[in-house]
Motif scaffolding. Structure first.
Motif, PDB file in Angstrom:
ATOM      1  N   ASP A   1       0.877  -1.200  -0.064  1.00  0.00           N
ATOM      2  CA  ASP A   1       0.241  -0.001   0.113  1.00  0.00           C
ATOM      3  C   ASP A   1       0.845   1.428  -0.126  1.00  0.00           C
ATOM      4  O   ASP A   1       0.323   2.596  -0.096  1.00  0.00           O
ATOM      5  N   LYS A   2       2.138   1.087  -0.218  1.00  0.00           N
ATOM      6  CA  LYS A   2       2.890   2.396  -0.138  1.00  0.00           C
ATOM      7  C   LYS A   2       2.993   2.876  -1.546  1.00  0.00           C
ATOM      8  O   LYS A   2       3.028   2.101  -2.426  1.00  0.00           O
ATOM      9  N   PHE A   3       2.809   4.257  -1.593  1.00  0.00           N
ATOM     10  CA  PHE A   3       2.740   4.664  -3.189  1.00  0.00           C
ATOM     11  C   PHE A   3       3.717   6.042  -3.336  1.00  0.00           C
ATOM     12  O   PHE A   3       4.151   6.386  -2.154  1.00  0.00           O
ATOM     13  N   CYS A   4       4.172   6.160  -4.375  1.00  0.00           N
ATOM     14  CA  CYS A   4       4.922   7.354  -4.896  1.00  0.00           C
ATOM     15  C   CYS A   4       4.315   7.915  -6.256  1.00  0.00           C
ATOM     16  O   CYS A   4       4.201   7.075  -7.249  1.00  0.00           O
ATOM     17  N   LYS A   5       4.017   9.253  -6.207  1.00  0.00           N
ATOM     18  CA  LYS A   5       3.160   9.914  -7.419  1.00  0.00           C
ATOM     19  C   LYS A   5       4.182  10.933  -7.710  1.00  0.00           C
ATOM     20  O   LYS A   5       4.646  11.635  -6.797  1.00  0.00           O
ATOM     21  N   ILE A   6       4.699  11.044  -9.020  1.00  0.00           N
ATOM     22  CA  ILE A   6       5.438  11.869  -9.704  1.00  0.00           C
ATOM     23  C   ILE A   6       4.972  12.843 -10.482  1.00  0.00           C
ATOM     24  O   ILE A   6       4.460  12.293 -11.517  1.00  0.00           O
ATOM     25  N   GLN A   7       5.107  14.031 -10.411  1.00  0.00           N
ATOM     26  CA  GLN A   7       4.303  14.862 -11.647  1.00  0.00           C
ATOM     27  C   GLN A   7       5.726  15.832 -11.959  1.00  0.00           C
ATOM     28  O   GLN A   7       6.065  16.547 -11.073  1.00  0.00           O
ATOM     29  N   ILE A   8       5.949  15.702 -13.578  1.00  0.00           N
ATOM     30  CA  ILE A   8       7.167  16.687 -13.760  1.00  0.00           C
ATOM     31  C   ILE A   8       6.412  17.668 -14.663  1.00  0.00           C
ATOM     32  O   ILE A   8       5.851  17.441 -15.645  1.00  0.00           O
ATOM     33  N   HIS A   9       6.704  18.731 -14.410  1.00  0.00           N
ATOM     34  CA  HIS A   9       6.468  19.915 -15.289  1.00  0.00           C
ATOM     35  C   HIS A   9       7.457  20.431 -16.242  1.00  0.00           C
ATOM     36  O   HIS A   9       8.687  20.687 -15.639  1.00  0.00           O
ATOM     37  N   MET A  10       7.376  20.542 -17.576  1.00  0.00           N
ATOM     38  CA  MET A  10       8.324  20.594 -18.241  1.00  0.00           C
ATOM     39  C   MET A  10       8.043  21.875 -19.237  1.00  0.00           C
ATOM     40  O   MET A  10       6.899  22.251 -19.524  1.00  0.00           O
ATOM     41  N   LYS A  11       9.230  22.326 -19.807  1.00  0.00           N
ATOM     42  CA  LYS A  11       9.142  23.683 -20.684  1.00  0.00           C
ATOM     43  C   LYS A  11       8.612  23.121 -22.048  1.00  0.00           C
ATOM     44  O   LYS A  11       9.197  22.184 -22.909  1.00  0.00           O
ATOM     45  N   ARG A  12       7.599  23.727 -22.573  1.00  0.00           N
ATOM     46  CA  ARG A  12       6.896  23.703 -24.018  1.00  0.00           C
ATOM     47  C   ARG A  12       6.728  22.082 -24.109  1.00  0.00           C
ATOM     48  O   ARG A  12       6.953  21.501 -25.348  1.00  0.00           O
ATOM     49  N   ALA A  13       6.278  21.500 -23.339  1.00  0.00           N
ATOM     50  CA  ALA A  13       5.689  20.001 -23.240  1.00  0.00           C
ATOM     51  C   ALA A  13       4.686  19.622 -22.522  1.00  0.00           C
ATOM     52  O   ALA A  13       4.778  20.205 -21.259  1.00  0.00           O
ATOM     53  N   PRO A  14       3.961  18.519 -22.647  1.00  0.00           N
ATOM     54  CA  PRO A  14       2.970  18.078 -21.403  1.00  0.00           C
ATOM     55  C   PRO A  14       3.613  17.564 -20.290  1.00  0.00           C
ATOM     56  O   PRO A  14       4.825  17.087 -20.301  1.00  0.00           O
ATOM     57  N   GLN A  15       2.969  17.484 -19.155  1.00  0.00           N
ATOM     58  CA  GLN A  15       3.405  16.984 -17.842  1.00  0.00           C
ATOM     59  C   GLN A  15       3.232  15.573 -18.190  1.00  0.00           C
ATOM     60  O   GLN A  15       2.713  14.944 -18.593  1.00  0.00           O
ATOM     61  N   VAL A  16       4.441  15.143 -17.323  1.00  0.00           N
ATOM     62  CA  VAL A  16       4.532  13.693 -17.042  1.00  0.00           C
ATOM     63  C   VAL A  16       4.207  13.136 -15.644  1.00  0.00           C
ATOM     64  O   VAL A  16       4.402  13.755 -14.880  1.00  0.00           O
TER      65      VAL A  16
END
Length: 104
Positions: free
Chosen positions: A53-68
């Motif tokens: 049940d342990k989780f890791c969520k990563i959100q990456i904001h990039m220049k001139r590209a959609p988020q990952v």
């Protein structure tokens, strides 16, 4: 590259913060010039009951590209962070390579 780390369900330690930052900087070094900000949320969805049940969520904001967005779940938090960071590095590198191909 700015890395924001938050936790849900438990207090975050200095060792955990250091591990997350080290893994992400290593995984994202190749594309760090394109990354504006990275947000990480780690947590334990079941609390003291245990289980995978342990989780890791990563959100990456990039220049001139959609988020990952990357999410991983497992029993061991450090292993979950490692897998998520590796996947984030691969996905960002693919996205940057696609952007370079479209420019040509």
């Amino acid at each position: 590259m700015r890395i924001d780390i938050k936790s849900s369900g438990f207090p975050i330690t200095a060792a955990l913060t250091d591990h997350i930052e080290r893994r992400l900087r290593f995984s994202l070094t190749r594309s760090s010039d394109r990354i504006v900000r990275t947000a990480v949320l780690v947590g334990d969805s079941n609390g003291p009951r245990g289980g995978e049940d342990k989780f890791c969520k990563i959100q990456i904001h990039m220049k001139r590209a959609p988020q990952v967005f990357i999410e991983d779940i497992g029993a061991e938090l450090y292993a979950v962070i490692d897998r998520a960071a590796d996947r984030a590095g691969r996905n960002v590198a693919k996205r940057v390579d696609r952007l370079k191909e479209n420019v040509r």
